[in-house]
Scaffold this motif. Structure first.
Motif, PDB file in Angstrom:
ATOM      1  N   HIS A  22       3.326   2.001   9.419  1.00  0.00           N
ATOM      2  CA  HIS A  22       3.953   1.847   8.093  1.00  0.00           C
ATOM      3  C   HIS A  22       3.946   0.415   7.557  1.00  0.00           C
ATOM      4  N   LEU A  23       3.772  -0.548   8.416  1.00  0.00           N
ATOM      5  CA  LEU A  23       3.846  -1.952   7.988  1.00  0.00           C
ATOM      6  C   LEU A  23       2.530  -2.666   8.268  1.00  0.00           C
ATOM      7  N   ARG A  24       1.903  -3.141   7.198  1.00  0.00           N
ATOM      8  CA  ARG A  24       0.674  -3.914   7.356  1.00  0.00           C
ATOM      9  C   ARG A  24       1.015  -5.385   7.118  1.00  0.00           C
ATOM     10  N   VAL A  25       0.808  -6.219   8.141  1.00  0.00           N
ATOM     11  CA  VAL A  25       1.181  -7.633   8.079  1.00  0.00           C
ATOM     12  C   VAL A  25      -0.075  -8.493   7.981  1.00  0.00           C
ATOM     13  N   LEU A  60       8.768  -9.435  -2.434  1.00  0.00           N
ATOM     14  CA  LEU A  60       7.694  -9.967  -3.271  1.00  0.00           C
ATOM     15  C   LEU A  60       7.393  -9.024  -4.411  1.00  0.00           C
ATOM     16  N   SER A  61       7.357  -7.732  -4.129  1.00  0.00           N
ATOM     17  CA  SER A  61       7.147  -6.688  -5.133  1.00  0.00           C
ATOM     18  C   SER A  61       7.778  -5.410  -4.600  1.00  0.00           C
ATOM     19  N   LYS A  62       7.551  -4.297  -5.253  1.00  0.00           N
ATOM     20  CA  LYS A  62       8.201  -3.058  -4.866  1.00  0.00           C
ATOM     21  C   LYS A  62       7.938  -2.701  -3.398  1.00  0.00           C
ATOM     22  N   ASN A  63       6.702  -2.846  -2.958  1.00  0.00           N
ATOM     23  CA  ASN A  63       6.324  -2.451  -1.601  1.00  0.00           C
ATOM     24  C   ASN A  63       5.873  -3.625  -0.732  1.00  0.00           C
ATOM     25  N   GLN A  64       6.179  -4.848  -1.179  1.00  0.00           N
ATOM     26  CA  GLN A  64       5.739  -6.010  -0.416  1.00  0.00           C
ATOM     27  C   GLN A  64       6.893  -6.994  -0.193  1.00  0.00           C
ATOM     28  N   PHE A  65       6.901  -7.597   0.993  1.00  0.00           N
ATOM     29  CA  PHE A  65       7.911  -8.597   1.344  1.00  0.00           C
ATOM     30  C   PHE A  65       7.193  -9.817   1.912  1.00  0.00           C
ATOM     31  N   ILE A  66       7.755 -10.989   1.645  1.00  0.00           N
ATOM     32  CA  ILE A  66       7.198 -12.214   2.189  1.00  0.00           C
ATOM     33  C   ILE A  66       8.144 -12.728   3.278  1.00  0.00           C
ATOM     34  N   MET A  67       7.582 -13.201   4.386  1.00  0.00           N
ATOM     35  CA  MET A  67       8.379 -13.672   5.520  1.00  0.00           C
ATOM     36  C   MET A  67       7.986 -15.100   5.883  1.00  0.00           C
ATOM     37  N   LEU A  68       9.009 -15.906   6.211  1.00  0.00           N
ATOM     38  CA  LEU A  68       8.786 -17.293   6.630  1.00  0.00           C
ATOM     39  C   LEU A  68       9.427 -17.536   7.989  1.00  0.00           C
ATOM     40  N   SER A  69       8.735 -18.293   8.834  1.00  0.00           N
ATOM     41  CA  SER A  69       9.266 -18.737  10.116  1.00  0.00           C
ATOM     42  C   SER A  69       8.985 -20.227  10.255  1.00  0.00           C
ATOM     43  N   ASN A  70       9.748 -20.912  11.125  1.00  0.00           N
ATOM     44  CA  ASN A  70       9.464 -22.323  11.377  1.00  0.00           C
ATOM     45  C   ASN A  70       8.736 -22.523  12.704  1.00  0.00           C
ATOM     46  N   LYS A  71       8.237 -21.421  13.271  1.00  0.00           N
ATOM     47  CA  LYS A  71       7.517 -21.514  14.542  1.00  0.00           C
ATOM     48  C   LYS A  71       6.180 -20.770  14.462  1.00  0.00           C
ATOM     49  N   PHE A  72       5.100 -21.484  14.785  1.00  0.00           N
ATOM     50  CA  PHE A  72       3.765 -20.896  14.722  1.00  0.00           C
ATOM     51  C   PHE A  72       3.622 -19.727  15.700  1.00  0.00           C
ATOM     52  N   LYS A  73       4.274 -19.829  16.855  1.00  0.00           N
ATOM     53  CA  LYS A  73       4.116 -18.772  17.861  1.00  0.00           C
ATOM     54  C   LYS A  73       4.704 -17.445  17.369  1.00  0.00           C
ATOM     55  N   ARG A 121       3.974   1.001   3.682  1.00  0.00           N
ATOM     56  CA  ARG A 121       3.309   2.260   3.316  1.00  0.00           C
ATOM     57  C   ARG A 121       4.058   3.425   3.966  1.00  0.00           C
ATOM     58  N   GLY A 122       4.407   4.431   3.159  1.00  0.00           N
ATOM     59  CA  GLY A 122       5.041   5.634   3.689  1.00  0.00           C
ATOM     60  C   GLY A 122       6.432   5.411   4.246  1.00  0.00           C
ATOM     61  N   TRP A 123       7.123   4.443   3.756  1.00  0.00           N
ATOM     62  CA  TRP A 123       8.488   4.138   4.221  1.00  0.00           C
ATOM     63  C   TRP A 123       9.301   3.723   2.992  1.00  0.00           C
ATOM     64  N   PRO A 124       9.640   4.684   2.124  1.00  0.00           N
ATOM     65  CA  PRO A 124      10.268   4.367   0.833  1.00  0.00           C
ATOM     66  C   PRO A 124      11.681   3.808   0.987  1.00  0.00           C
ATOM     67  N   GLY A 125      12.071   3.005   0.010  1.00  0.00           N
ATOM     68  CA  GLY A 125      13.440   2.484  -0.049  1.00  0.00           C
ATOM     69  C   GLY A 125      13.750   1.361   0.912  1.00  0.00           C
ATOM     70  N   LEU A 126      12.765   0.779   1.544  1.00  0.00           N
ATOM     71  CA  LEU A 126      12.999  -0.298   2.513  1.00  0.00           C
ATOM     72  C   LEU A 126      13.463  -1.567   1.770  1.00  0.00           C
TER      73      LEU A 126
END
Length: 484
Positions: free
Chosen positions: A441-444, A414-427, A389-394
């Motif tokens: 600006h970033l809602r996770v 994932l979409s224009k303003n959404q990204f999906i992230m993967l990690s192999n560690k729960f922590k 949000r409020g951080w265009p062109g990322l």
């Protein structure tokens, strides 16, 4: 990428395997029971006899890496053993059958021209049965010179003398015909093919033996074995799996085995093969009389005196040793009774059963590739969705750099303003959810397929529109009509 399925990763790796060559291959054999190891290094170089010139890539970082560990590039280039796959062998066989004398190397063409000039000048004045010697012929030049001379001149016969020499004899056409049909013809098609196959002959022997094939993190090794010595890699991942399983019915990846051992045993966590070997050597009780005794044969004593990491023969020795020590550790843990003295390899195979044909898969959708069945997805921590949000062109790289100081994630848009992230560690997942709870600006949040998937959202929107139109049609079409 953690997003990779095995099929996607295979297609990526396939492009790499097709571009690069194999410079060195190491093998270790051991005599049964008391494990006396015979270790070998094979320097390899693609076969060039009668084939389209083979092109391959050398990466600067790989050259630097291997040079640091003492790799002999001169031996690779000058004395590398030839090899070819079945498709290349078929082309060469057709080439020999047609009597073609195609030469791929400019250097070989110069050598051939010089040899032909020498012989044609000599043969004019030579008497029948008189001979001359051609010298300084390397590798396939020995075959190519003979094939070209025999095709060009019907009154000569050739014979290799060894030590880079070929003898040329002037003969009558009748004598030439007798020699061509004799077992003393060293340019017979089957002998040329045998020489051109080079290391592939040993590969085919390994395949016929059907012995367990052991490697460490061996997916790329298997792909190179398939591509260089069997057939070009197929586009189909499943076909590749079937082919490898037919070639080598029993695969054991020591990376898969030791990953499991690290979870079961309180051993130091290490990554590379030499460190794994050293940890297992130091943590197994040397006074345990049942522990397998691994000794290097007298002609391999250099490895007993000096570590040679990343030399193929030495890595093969480490790999076999890690397998035996890991298997012994598992055998000791699997029984409440004392392990009998001198356990057999079949007993080791029994405790290794759950790991057979499961090759380690680095950072992906499965933990290992199952060459004798279906791949089982591994349980990763939940994926995260980053809403901007409020951080265009990322872009993906900027998202990666944003989270990198905290922990590592693989990122996809994932979409224009959404990204999906993967990690192999729960922590790491817990850390990001905590630290980015109030970011401006970033809602996770945790990824929910029904909520965040673009396809599901599109389907819901379409369904909503269809439902709305249906309702309007019902309302408008279902109103009562007034009649006078």
């Amino acid at each position: 990428s953690l997003f990779d399925s095995p099929a996607e990763r295979y297609l990526k790796a396939r492009q790499s395997v097709q571009r690069f060559t194999v410079t060195q291959l190491g093998e270790c054999w051991s005599e049964h029971r008391r494990y006396v190891v015979h270790s070998y290094n094979f320097f390899l170089f693609p076969s060039t006899l009668g084939l389209t010139d083979v092109e391959f890539t050398l990466s600067a970082s790989s050259i630097q890496f291997l040079s640091h560990y003492g790799f002999d590039y001169s031996k690779f280039l000058k004395d590398g053993i030839p090899y070819m796959n079945e498709v290349q062998e078929k082309i060469l066989s057709q080439h020999l059958l047609a009597g073609s004398s195609k030469v791929s190397s400019a250097l070989d063409r110069d050598v051939l021209k010089k040899a032909i000039d020498e012989v044609t000048c000599w043969i004019v004045a030579a008497e029948e049965e008189e001979t001359m010697i051609l010298q300084d012929l390397n590798g396939y030049q020995m075959f190519e010179v003979q094939l070209v001379l025999r095709k060009a001149l019907q009154n000569v016969w050739t014979q290799p003398l060894g030590d880079k020499k070929v003898m040329v004899r002037k003969v009558s056409p009748q004598h030439r015909q007798l020699l061509e049909n004799s077992p003393y013809d060293y340019c017979r098609k089957e002998l040329i093919l045998l020489s051109a196959r080079g290391f592939t002959n040993l590969f085919q022997t390994l395949v016929k033996a059907k012995k367990p094939l052991v490697g460490h993190n061996m997916l790329m090794d298997l792909m190179h074995l398939h591509d260089k010595f069997y057939k070009p890699l197929p586009e189909s991942y499943e076909e590749f799996k079937r082919n490898i399983h037919n070639l080598f019915p029993v695969l054991i990846d020591t990376k898969t085995v030791t990953k499991s051992i690290w979870k079961k045993c309180p051993l130091p966590r290490v990554v590379n093969l030499l460190e794994v070997y050293e940890v297992l050597c130091s943590n197994l009780n040397p006074k345990d009389s049942t522990c397998p005794v691994i000794a290097l044969a007298s002609d391999c004593s250099r490895y007993a005196e000096k570590k040679s990491p990343h030399e193929a023969g030495y890595d093969a020795f480490l790999c076999g040793s890690v397998l035996l020590k890991s298997a012994h550790l598992l055998l000791c843990r699997s029984t409440d009774d004392a392990v009998e003295a001198d356990p057999s390899f079949s007993q080791y195979l029994t405790v290794l059963a759950e790991y057979l044909n499961k090759v380690n898969f680095i950072r992906g959708g499965v933990s290992s590739i199952n060459f004798s069945g279906k791949d089982t997805p591994c349980e990763h921590p939940p994926a995260l969705v980053v809403h901007v949000r409020g951080w265009p062109g990322l872009n993906e790289r900027q998202i990666y750099e944003e989270f990198k100081p905290l922990c590592l994630f693989d990122v996809r848009r994932l979409s224009k303003n959404q990204f999906i992230m993967l990690s192999n560690k729960f922590k790491h997942v817990r850390l990001v959810l905590r630290d980015y709870k109030h970011h401006p600006h970033l809602r996770v949040s945790v990824y929910r397929h029904w909520r965040h998937s673009p396809r599901v959202n599109c389907l819901l929107q379409v369904s909503g529109i269809v439902a709305l139109w249906s309702l309007l049609a019902f309302v408008l079409g279902g109103a009562p009509c007034c009649s006078l």
